[in-house]
Scaffold this active site. Structure first.
Site, PDB file in Angstrom:
ATOM      1  N   ARG A  26      -2.746  -8.735  -1.108  1.00  0.00           N
ATOM      2  CA  ARG A  26      -3.443  -9.731  -1.913  1.00  0.00           C
ATOM      3  C   ARG A  26      -2.643 -10.231  -3.108  1.00  0.00           C
ATOM      4  NH1 ARG A  26      -8.886  -8.054  -1.729  1.00  0.00           N
ATOM      5  NH2 ARG A  26      -9.089  -8.073  -3.974  1.00  0.00           N
ATOM      6  N   HIS A  43      -5.928  14.260  15.785  1.00  0.00           N
ATOM      7  CA  HIS A  43      -4.795  15.189  15.917  1.00  0.00           C
ATOM      8  C   HIS A  43      -5.115  16.394  16.808  1.00  0.00           C
ATOM      9  CE1 HIS A  43      -3.474  12.597  12.803  1.00  0.00           C
ATOM     10  NE2 HIS A  43      -3.993  13.235  11.784  1.00  0.00           N
ATOM     11  N   GLY A  98       0.798  -1.233   0.000  1.00  0.00           N
ATOM     12  CA  GLY A  98       0.000   0.000   0.000  1.00  0.00           C
ATOM     13  C   GLY A  98       0.826   1.277   0.000  1.00  0.00           C
ATOM     14  N   ASP A  99       0.063   2.347  -0.162  1.00  0.00           N
ATOM     15  CA  ASP A  99       0.619   3.683  -0.247  1.00  0.00           C
ATOM     16  C   ASP A  99       1.330   4.094   1.056  1.00  0.00           C
ATOM     17  OD1 ASP A  99       0.647   6.215  -1.681  1.00  0.00           O
ATOM     18  OD2 ASP A  99      -0.651   6.888  -0.038  1.00  0.00           O
ATOM     19  N   LEU A 100       0.708   3.801   2.175  1.00  0.00           N
ATOM     20  CA  LEU A 100       1.307   4.189   3.455  1.00  0.00           C
ATOM     21  C   LEU A 100       2.648   3.482   3.667  1.00  0.00           C
ATOM     22  CD1 LEU A 100       0.748   5.724   6.250  1.00  0.00           C
ATOM     23  CD2 LEU A 100       0.343   3.415   7.108  1.00  0.00           C
ATOM     24  N   ASP A 127     -11.408  13.279  10.325  1.00  0.00           N
ATOM     25  CA  ASP A 127     -10.056  13.109   9.801  1.00  0.00           C
ATOM     26  C   ASP A 127      -9.009  13.827  10.657  1.00  0.00           C
ATOM     27  OD1 ASP A 127      -8.277  12.176   7.702  1.00  0.00           O
ATOM     28  OD2 ASP A 127      -8.168  14.239   6.972  1.00  0.00           O
ATOM     29  N   LYS A 162      -4.657   4.882  11.855  1.00  0.00           N
ATOM     30  CA  LYS A 162      -5.953   5.520  11.843  1.00  0.00           C
ATOM     31  C   LYS A 162      -6.657   5.221  10.520  1.00  0.00           C
ATOM     32  CE  LYS A 162      -6.482   9.688  10.685  1.00  0.00           C
ATOM     33  NZ  LYS A 162      -6.479  10.819   9.750  1.00  0.00           N
ATOM     34  N   ASP A 164      -1.083   8.039  16.214  1.00  0.00           N
ATOM     35  CA  ASP A 164      -1.523   9.370  15.826  1.00  0.00           C
ATOM     36  C   ASP A 164      -0.230  10.068  15.451  1.00  0.00           C
ATOM     37  OD1 ASP A 164      -2.014  12.208  15.891  1.00  0.00           O
ATOM     38  OD2 ASP A 164      -3.960  11.694  16.732  1.00  0.00           O
ATOM     39  N   HIS A 165       0.013  10.234  14.170  1.00  0.00           N
ATOM     40  CA  HIS A 165       1.369  10.647  13.777  1.00  0.00           C
ATOM     41  C   HIS A 165       1.724  12.051  14.285  1.00  0.00           C
ATOM     42  CE1 HIS A 165      -0.598  12.673  10.400  1.00  0.00           C
ATOM     43  NE2 HIS A 165       0.524  13.293  10.147  1.00  0.00           N
TER      44      HIS A 165
HETATM   45  C1  BG6 Z   1      -3.791  12.742   8.121  1.00  0.00           C
HETATM   46  C2  BG6 Z   1      -5.071  13.060   7.401  1.00  0.00           C
HETATM   47  O1  BG6 Z   1      -4.054  12.096   9.322  1.00  0.00           O
HETATM   48  O2  BG6 Z   1      -3.091  13.946   8.377  1.00  0.00           O
HETATM   49  C3  BG6 Z   1      -4.804  13.828   6.125  1.00  0.00           C
HETATM   50  O3  BG6 Z   1      -5.756  11.860   7.093  1.00  0.00           O
HETATM   51  C4  BG6 Z   1      -3.939  15.031   6.399  1.00  0.00           C
HETATM   52  O4  BG6 Z   1      -6.016  14.220   5.513  1.00  0.00           O
HETATM   53  C5  BG6 Z   1      -2.715  14.651   7.215  1.00  0.00           C
HETATM   54  O5  BG6 Z   1      -3.546  15.589   5.163  1.00  0.00           O
HETATM   55  C6  BG6 Z   1      -1.933  15.884   7.632  1.00  0.00           C
HETATM   56  O6  BG6 Z   1      -0.744  15.465   8.239  1.00  0.00           O
HETATM   57  P1  BG6 Z   1       0.545  16.384   8.241  1.00  0.00           P
HETATM   58  O7  BG6 Z   1       1.570  15.599   8.976  1.00  0.00           O
HETATM   59  O8  BG6 Z   1       0.891  16.642   6.809  1.00  0.00           O
HETATM   60  O9  BG6 Z   1       0.135  17.654   8.937  1.00  0.00           O
END
Ligand code: BG6
Length: 486
Positions: free
Chosen positions: A46, A241, A15-17, A236, A149, A178-179
């Site tokens: 898959r 956040h 995946g992308d992440l 979102d 998330k 939660d990044h």
């Molecule tokens: C993600 C959201 O959690 O945080 C995105 O799903 C958003 O929609 C992103 O763009 C923003 O993160 P950052 O680190 O770029 O501020």
């Protein structure tokens, strides 16, 4: 760095992440010696891929990353194995278990298992229950789960998800990402608050008039409409956040800097999030959606967006904590896509001077003091003070004391995902969220969501402008204004 031994299984390895964040983060951990010879990664998804093909994907994802050279990248990628996997097929978990056991023996990984759920959340529950029923858990080392998330879409679905992962993992094995908690200046906020005797005594309602949190983005929905249409800015960005930032600004000082003490302080703060009535939600929360500008599409014209979509791309709100430290202090928050710039910042506005002696000589232009923490893209903080202008009068002016981290140093420091994965490998849960936090924040958010889902009122703002007028009115109504531009 102390080398960590682990077999890391990534569900969603194609995946992308995984490609954008996880492989680069793992590589930097490898570069810093935090990962060495005693780790292997099993990527699952898959499609039927070979290990070689997968390693190519991993290598490609590292192009342009700092600290890379062909040899290290190759050595690193050789630790990666691919297993094609249907998440609903029990047999496949047996295969995964065997592969993990084999790699554990080959790499001497001490029986440690880190599972990473990085795919569509609807599969999280199924995967967790199979991890348990097919017994993928190790008996000799640790078992940990990192989960991405969104953690649910309301309280009920979050609880269902939590129940399903709890069937296989205990709370102290679960690392909910939660990044924002991995960002340098978010962690820096705690240092600022709890190591400066100058700030500690004034960090309360007696000295602070209001707090403002802005998470502005310049980008639109990009290629994520499929997800975003079901989420919207409130789910979102606010439930996770923004709420986490509120906790770090407002919580009491933890007794020690340990995960348990930090979570206790956060949890206590969240118990002071009031349960809103629908009337309060209507009064204190506004939404908006971006419309086309001469150079940018409107949200409803974006790919895969319903032309009549009611999804909000902007949210502003006013939160009042019913906590003795903060009673009566509004926390104004806003976030949105297609705003004029990327800007993540927190402003603490201090109360006005009660009496300015320079009034007597006609100099009454003292302003309130403000501390702004810039989280991104600039990283640092500014404290504005009143000073005297040069010259014979006592005319006042605002002087800013600023600290900004040097860009080269920022580039050399670990990125959020690297920190957080490193923490999970080291068994440090401090910068992850607990279930109780999810519970409180979803209960708060659900009331707003309900009000909006039953309303047709959706203010529009032109792409590239600072959001709808309603977002400013929320403050001006109480005599406040957004302190910082972006
Ligand atoms: C993600 C959201 O959690 O945080 C995105 O799903 C958003 O929609 C992103 O763009 C923003 O993160 P950052 O680190 O770029 O501020």
């Amino acid at each position: 760095a102390k080398e960590q031994a682990s077999i890391i299984t990534i569900f969603g390895g194609s995946g992308d992440l995984a490609r954008r964040k996880l492989y680069p983060a793992l590589y930097q951990l490898y570069h810093r010696g935090f990962l060495g010879e005693h780790f292997a990664v099993i990527g699952t998804a898959r499609r039927p891929w070979s290990d070689d093909f997968y390693r190519d994907i991993v290598r490609t994802s590292l192009q342009g990353e700092p600290n890379t050279d062909d040899r290290s990248v190759k050595h690193f990628a050789d630790h990666f194995y691919y297993q094609s996997h249907d998440v609903t097929d029990a047999e496949h978990y047996v295969t995964l278990k065997k592969l993990a056991a084999k790699l554990d023996a080959d790499y001497e990984a001490e029986g440690n298992r880190l599972f990473y759920m990085a795919m569509a959340p609807r599969f999280f529950g199924t995967i967790a229950s199979h991890i348990r029923s097919e017994n993928l858990l190790s008996e000799t080392g640790y078992n940990r789960l990192i989960i991405e998330k969104p953690f649910g879409r309301d309280f009920a679905s979050a609880k269902e998800l939590n129940d399903s992962i709890s069937a296989a993992f205990t709370e102290n094995q679960i690392y909910r990402i939660d990044h924002y908690l991995g960002k340098e200046m978010v962690q820096g906020l705690l240092a600022l608050r709890f190591t400066n005797p100058l700030l500690t005594p004034i960090w309360n309602k007696d000295y602070i008039s209001d707090v403002q949190i802005t998470l502005a983005e310049k980008v639109g929905v990009e290629e994520r409409a499929g997800y975003y249409e079901t989420a919207g800015a409130l789910r979102d960005m606010v439930q996770n956040h923004i709420m986490q930032l509120i906790a770090y600004v407002a919580m009491e000082q933890p007794a020690t800097f340990t995960p348990a003490a930090v979570h206790a302080a956060k949890n206590k703060l969240f118990t002071h999030l009031p349960v809103l009535t629908p009337e309060q939600a209507k009064r204190d929360w506004v939404r908006g959606q971006y419309s086309a500008s001469p150079s940018q599409l409107g949200y409803r014209n974006e790919d895969n967006v319903d032309p009549e979509s009611m999804t909000e791309t902007y949210v502003a709100g006013r939160i009042e904590l019913d906590d003795p430290r903060w009673a009566g202090v509004p926390f104004f928050v806003r976030t949105g896509k297609r705003l004029p710039a990327k800007s993540t910042q927190i402003s603490i506005n201090f109360r006005p001077l009660e009496h300015n002696i320079f009034d007597t000589v006609g100099c009454n232009n003292a302003r309130v003091n403000r501390l702004t923490v810039f989280i991104e893209p600039q990283q640092g903080y500014t404290l504005t003070l009143n000073g005297k202008t040069l010259g014979a009068s006592y005319e006042l002016e605002q002087n800013a004391l600023s600290f900004v981290h040097n860009q080269d140093e920022i580039n050399g420091a670990p990125e959020a995902y690297e920190r957080l994965i490193g923490d999970a490998l080291a068994g440090d849960q401090t910068n992850f969220t607990r279930w109780a936090e999810q519970e409180h924040t979803w209960n708060y958010i659900d009331v707003i969501r309900n009000v909006w889902d039953n309303s047709t009122d959706l203010p529009m703002y032109t792409a590239g402008t600072p959001g709808p007028a309603e977002g400013d009115a929320l403050l001006s109504r109480d005599g406040f204004a957004w302190a910082e531009d972006f």
